[in-house]
Scaffold this active site. Structure first.
Site, PDB file in Angstrom:
ATOM      1  N   ARG A 136      -3.641  -8.112  -1.023  1.00  0.00           N
ATOM      2  CA  ARG A 136      -4.895  -8.815  -1.333  1.00  0.00           C
ATOM      3  C   ARG A 136      -5.044  -8.994  -2.837  1.00  0.00           C
ATOM      4  O   ARG A 136      -5.581  -9.976  -3.319  1.00  0.00           O
ATOM      5  CB  ARG A 136      -6.080  -8.035  -0.762  1.00  0.00           C
ATOM      6  CG  ARG A 136      -6.156  -8.155   0.744  1.00  0.00           C
ATOM      7  CD  ARG A 136      -7.249  -7.329   1.318  1.00  0.00           C
ATOM      8  NE  ARG A 136      -7.042  -5.913   1.066  1.00  0.00           N
ATOM      9  CZ  ARG A 136      -7.678  -4.932   1.687  1.00  0.00           C
ATOM     10  NH1 ARG A 136      -8.601  -5.228   2.578  1.00  0.00           N
ATOM     11  NH2 ARG A 136      -7.421  -3.669   1.408  1.00  0.00           N
ATOM     12  N   SER A 137      -4.528  -8.001  -3.594  1.00  0.00           N
ATOM     13  CA  SER A 137      -4.607  -8.120  -5.059  1.00  0.00           C
ATOM     14  C   SER A 137      -3.294  -7.653  -5.680  1.00  0.00           C
ATOM     15  O   SER A 137      -2.582  -6.830  -5.098  1.00  0.00           O
ATOM     16  CB  SER A 137      -5.752  -7.253  -5.575  1.00  0.00           C
ATOM     17  OG  SER A 137      -5.490  -5.903  -5.243  1.00  0.00           O
TER      18      SER A 137
ATOM     19  N   GLU B 131       1.759  -4.690  23.421  1.00  0.00           N
ATOM     20  CA  GLU B 131       2.506  -3.464  23.746  1.00  0.00           C
ATOM     21  C   GLU B 131       1.907  -2.775  24.973  1.00  0.00           C
ATOM     22  O   GLU B 131       0.687  -2.800  25.140  1.00  0.00           O
ATOM     23  CB  GLU B 131       2.451  -2.511  22.541  1.00  0.00           C
ATOM     24  CG  GLU B 131       3.175  -3.089  21.346  1.00  0.00           C
ATOM     25  CD  GLU B 131       3.047  -2.204  20.101  1.00  0.00           C
ATOM     26  OE1 GLU B 131       2.563  -1.063  20.199  1.00  0.00           O
ATOM     27  OE2 GLU B 131       3.443  -2.677  19.029  1.00  0.00           O
TER      28      GLU B 131
ATOM     29  N   HIS C 141       7.777   0.812  19.047  1.00  0.00           N
ATOM     30  CA  HIS C 141       6.715   1.379  18.200  1.00  0.00           C
ATOM     31  C   HIS C 141       6.997   2.856  17.886  1.00  0.00           C
ATOM     32  O   HIS C 141       6.210   3.737  18.258  1.00  0.00           O
ATOM     33  CB  HIS C 141       5.344   1.208  18.856  1.00  0.00           C
ATOM     34  CG  HIS C 141       4.219   1.244  17.856  1.00  0.00           C
ATOM     35  ND1 HIS C 141       3.045   0.569  18.025  1.00  0.00           N
ATOM     36  CD2 HIS C 141       4.106   1.899  16.663  1.00  0.00           C
ATOM     37  CE1 HIS C 141       2.239   0.814  16.992  1.00  0.00           C
ATOM     38  NE2 HIS C 141       2.870   1.625  16.148  1.00  0.00           N
TER      39      HIS C 141
ATOM     40  N   ARG D 114       1.723  -4.290  12.644  1.00  0.00           N
ATOM     41  CA  ARG D 114       1.110  -4.429  13.951  1.00  0.00           C
ATOM     42  C   ARG D 114       1.585  -5.759  14.521  1.00  0.00           C
ATOM     43  O   ARG D 114       1.755  -6.728  13.772  1.00  0.00           O
ATOM     44  CB  ARG D 114      -0.433  -4.463  13.847  1.00  0.00           C
ATOM     45  CG  ARG D 114      -1.083  -3.127  13.562  1.00  0.00           C
ATOM     46  CD  ARG D 114      -1.076  -2.223  14.793  1.00  0.00           C
ATOM     47  NE  ARG D 114      -1.776  -0.970  14.571  1.00  0.00           N
ATOM     48  CZ  ARG D 114      -1.186   0.172  14.232  1.00  0.00           C
ATOM     49  NH1 ARG D 114       0.118   0.222  14.052  1.00  0.00           N
ATOM     50  NH2 ARG D 114      -1.900   1.281  14.069  1.00  0.00           N
TER      51      ARG D 114
ATOM     52  N   GLY E 127       0.840  -1.200   0.000  1.00  0.00           N
ATOM     53  CA  GLY E 127       0.000   0.000   0.000  1.00  0.00           C
ATOM     54  C   GLY E 127       0.868   1.240   0.000  1.00  0.00           C
ATOM     55  O   GLY E 127       1.968   1.247  -0.555  1.00  0.00           O
TER      56      GLY E 127
HETATM   57  P1  NAP Z   1      -2.603   0.827   2.979  1.00  0.00           P
HETATM   58  O1  NAP Z   1      -2.174   1.856   1.992  1.00  0.00           O
HETATM   59  O2  NAP Z   1      -4.031   0.581   3.222  1.00  0.00           O
HETATM   60  O3  NAP Z   1      -1.872  -0.562   2.557  1.00  0.00           O
HETATM   61  C1  NAP Z   1      -2.153  -1.766   3.173  1.00  0.00           C
HETATM   62  C2  NAP Z   1      -1.633  -2.903   2.297  1.00  0.00           C
HETATM   63  O4  NAP Z   1      -1.853  -4.131   2.998  1.00  0.00           O
HETATM   64  C3  NAP Z   1      -2.360  -3.013   0.962  1.00  0.00           C
HETATM   65  O5  NAP Z   1      -1.447  -3.326  -0.063  1.00  0.00           O
HETATM   66  C4  NAP Z   1      -3.313  -4.186   1.182  1.00  0.00           C
HETATM   67  O6  NAP Z   1      -3.605  -4.947   0.027  1.00  0.00           O
HETATM   68  C5  NAP Z   1      -2.499  -5.044   2.115  1.00  0.00           C
HETATM   69  N1  NAP Z   1      -3.355  -5.972   2.849  1.00  0.00           N
HETATM   70  C6  NAP Z   1      -4.478  -5.684   3.563  1.00  0.00           C
HETATM   71  N2  NAP Z   1      -5.004  -6.805   4.058  1.00  0.00           N
HETATM   72  C7  NAP Z   1      -4.209  -7.819   3.653  1.00  0.00           C
HETATM   73  C8  NAP Z   1      -4.239  -9.221   3.819  1.00  0.00           C
HETATM   74  N3  NAP Z   1      -5.223  -9.804   4.527  1.00  0.00           N
HETATM   75  N4  NAP Z   1      -3.257  -9.971   3.239  1.00  0.00           N
HETATM   76  C9  NAP Z   1      -2.271  -9.375   2.531  1.00  0.00           C
HETATM   77  N5  NAP Z   1      -2.187  -8.054   2.341  1.00  0.00           N
HETATM   78  C10 NAP Z   1      -3.145  -7.291   2.885  1.00  0.00           C
HETATM   79  O7  NAP Z   1      -1.994   1.154   4.410  1.00  0.00           O
HETATM   80  P2  NAP Z   1      -0.646   1.951   4.780  1.00  0.00           P
HETATM   81  O8  NAP Z   1      -0.936   3.398   4.891  1.00  0.00           O
HETATM   82  O9  NAP Z   1       0.456   1.474   3.901  1.00  0.00           O
HETATM   83  O10 NAP Z   1      -0.427   1.405   6.279  1.00  0.00           O
HETATM   84  C11 NAP Z   1      -0.292   0.022   6.515  1.00  0.00           C
HETATM   85  C12 NAP Z   1      -0.291  -0.287   7.992  1.00  0.00           C
HETATM   86  O11 NAP Z   1       0.965   0.071   8.562  1.00  0.00           O
HETATM   87  C13 NAP Z   1      -1.283   0.478   8.867  1.00  0.00           C
HETATM   88  O12 NAP Z   1      -2.593  -0.033   8.772  1.00  0.00           O
HETATM   89  C14 NAP Z   1      -0.688   0.296  10.255  1.00  0.00           C
HETATM   90  O13 NAP Z   1      -1.173  -0.893  10.838  1.00  0.00           O
HETATM   91  C15 NAP Z   1       0.806   0.127   9.966  1.00  0.00           C
HETATM   92  N6  NAP Z   1       1.558   1.303  10.472  1.00  0.00           N
HETATM   93  C16 NAP Z   1       2.500   1.125  11.438  1.00  0.00           C
HETATM   94  C17 NAP Z   1       3.195   2.211  11.919  1.00  0.00           C
HETATM   95  C18 NAP Z   1       4.239   2.066  12.976  1.00  0.00           C
HETATM   96  O14 NAP Z   1       4.416   2.989  13.759  1.00  0.00           O
HETATM   97  N7  NAP Z   1       4.963   0.968  13.006  1.00  0.00           N
HETATM   98  C19 NAP Z   1       2.921   3.506  11.432  1.00  0.00           C
HETATM   99  C20 NAP Z   1       1.972   3.648  10.424  1.00  0.00           C
HETATM  100  C21 NAP Z   1       1.293   2.528   9.944  1.00  0.00           C
HETATM  101  P3  NAP Z   1      -4.408  -4.309  -1.243  1.00  0.00           P
HETATM  102  O15 NAP Z   1      -3.502  -3.231  -1.769  1.00  0.00           O
HETATM  103  O16 NAP Z   1      -4.517  -5.445  -2.206  1.00  0.00           O
HETATM  104  O17 NAP Z   1      -5.684  -3.784  -0.697  1.00  0.00           O
END
Ligand code: NAP
Length: 316
Positions: A175-176, A261, A279, A232, A153
């Site tokens: 997912r895709s 956490e 984190h 996460r 993503g």
């Molecule tokens: P995003 O743009 O929504 O991207 C999420 C990606 O995960 C997409 O490619 C999605 O697939 C894929 N995905 C979702 N469900 C899945 C599954 N069941 N199996 C395989 N792939 C799956 O989100 P983002 O902005 O990149 O953020 C991602 C996550 O990073 C957040 O939701 C948060 O949990 C984490 N995060 C962590 C920190 C930290 O401090 N460590 C900070 C910010 C975010 P599709 O593209 O096919 O829909």
């Protein structure tokens, strides 16, 4: 001041968010946790919730707030919010995507470099005066290695952008498939792990991704492979990871997030083949200010009757 909407905070929010909130709202700071009787009295008036990416906003809490209109999360991940319960009540949910992509991607690369080049261990080696006794054992080269990204993503793509500068070959699962991207798609985390030297996890949390990275995926990653988790804690089977690290099933791990956490198992902290940070993915002054501004903008827009700058996909 009269007529300021009542807002409940569900996290310890930074002063640079609290200040604008207090200007525009009557803020009840974590009242539901601090004072049950006072919370019960004020609950019918609460129109907004503001929290962080780690906040829990359960169906039970939503049910106690009949006037609730919006939940604004300062963070992109909102797996702690029961979005289905919010939607069923017509409550909007907003988050802060994009503004944190750089920081989280930077941290993913930092963890990769730290675990492969053993930088924390090398620093200790020097500080402990061990250098005169001989050089450090050799580390693992990162440039040119095979990177697998679980979740392509916003942040996954920012990680890939950086990895290209390291001459890494890049593959992913999601997912895709994303045909517009110049990277190899694998349908499962297991297939991706088998083709990776570094496996970076950056999906959302929640039920759909719980333990997506399990013992089988770790076996596929193999004894020269590294796992990086900046998503996460729930996405990785932490018990299986500890066992894989103890037994040399994988080479090492760089972890920003954990199952429970801020508690990190002693068994994980005792290992030498891990780099562990608390984190801190988005934890820079610049990014946290941008996230706070967006969380506030979402609230402001709602109460001004304008479209939200960043409602979560389920509420668009
Ligand atoms: P995003 O743009 O929504 O991207 C999420 C990606 O995960 C997409 O490619 C999605 O697939 C894929 N995905 C979702 N469900 C899945 C599954 N069941 N199996 C395989 N792939 C799956 O989100 P983002 O902005 O990149 O953020 C991602 C996550 O990073 C957040 O939701 C948060 O949990 C984490 N995060 C962590 C920190 C930290 O401090 N460590 C900070 C910010 C975010 P599709 O593209 O096919 O829909």
């Amino acid at each position: 001041m009269a007529n300021k909407p009542d807002l409940l905070t569900v996290a310890r929010l930074a002063p640079f968010l609290m200040q604008p909130l207090q200007g525009a709202f009557t803020v009840h700071e974590r009242l539901h946790e601090e004072d049950a009787a006072a919370f019960e009295r004020i609950a019918p008036a609460i129109r907004a919730i503001c929290g962080s990416g780690e906040s829990k906003v359960s169906a039970e809490l939503i049910a106690k707030l009949p006037a609730l209109e919006i939940i604004s999360i300062m963070g992109v991940g909102y797996d702690g919010v029961d979005v289905a319960a919010a939607k069923a009540r017509g409550v909007m949910v907003a988050h802060t995507p994009d503004v944190l992509n750089d920081d989280v991607a930077d941290l993913a690369l930092a963890l990769m470099l730290n675990i492969a080049r053993r930088i924390p261990q090398a620093e200790q080696y020097l500080r402990q005066g061990r250098w005169p006794g001989g050089p450090m054992p050799l580390a693992r080269k990162m440039s040119g290695a095979r990177l697998g990204i679980v979740g392509m993503g916003r942040i996954g793509q920012a990680i890939a952008d950086r990895a290209r500068a390291f001459g890494m070959s890049i593959a992913y699962t999601a997912r895709s498939a994303k045909p517009a991207l110049p990277y190899t798609f694998h349908a499962t985390p297991r297939a991706l792990a088998a083709a990776s030297d570094f496996l970076v996890v950056i999906t959302p949390g929640g039920a759909a991704t719980r333990k997506l990275i399990d013992a089988e995926v770790l076996r596929a990653l193999g004894p020269t492979g590294y796992l990086i988790n900046v998503a996460r804690g729930s996405v990785v089977d932490e018990a299986a990871l500890i066992e894989a690290l103890q037994q040399g099933t994988i080479a090492g791990a760089g972890l920003d997030v954990f199952e429970n956490e801020p508690h990190v198992p002693e068994a994980l902290r005792a290992l030498d083949n891990v780099v562990l940070v608390p984190h801190i993915g988005s934890a820079t002054t610049q990014t946290r200010h941008a996230m706070a501004a967006r969380a506030f903008d979402n609230l402001q827009a709602h109460f001004a009757g304008q479209p939200l700058p960043s409602a979560v996909p389920e509420c668009r």
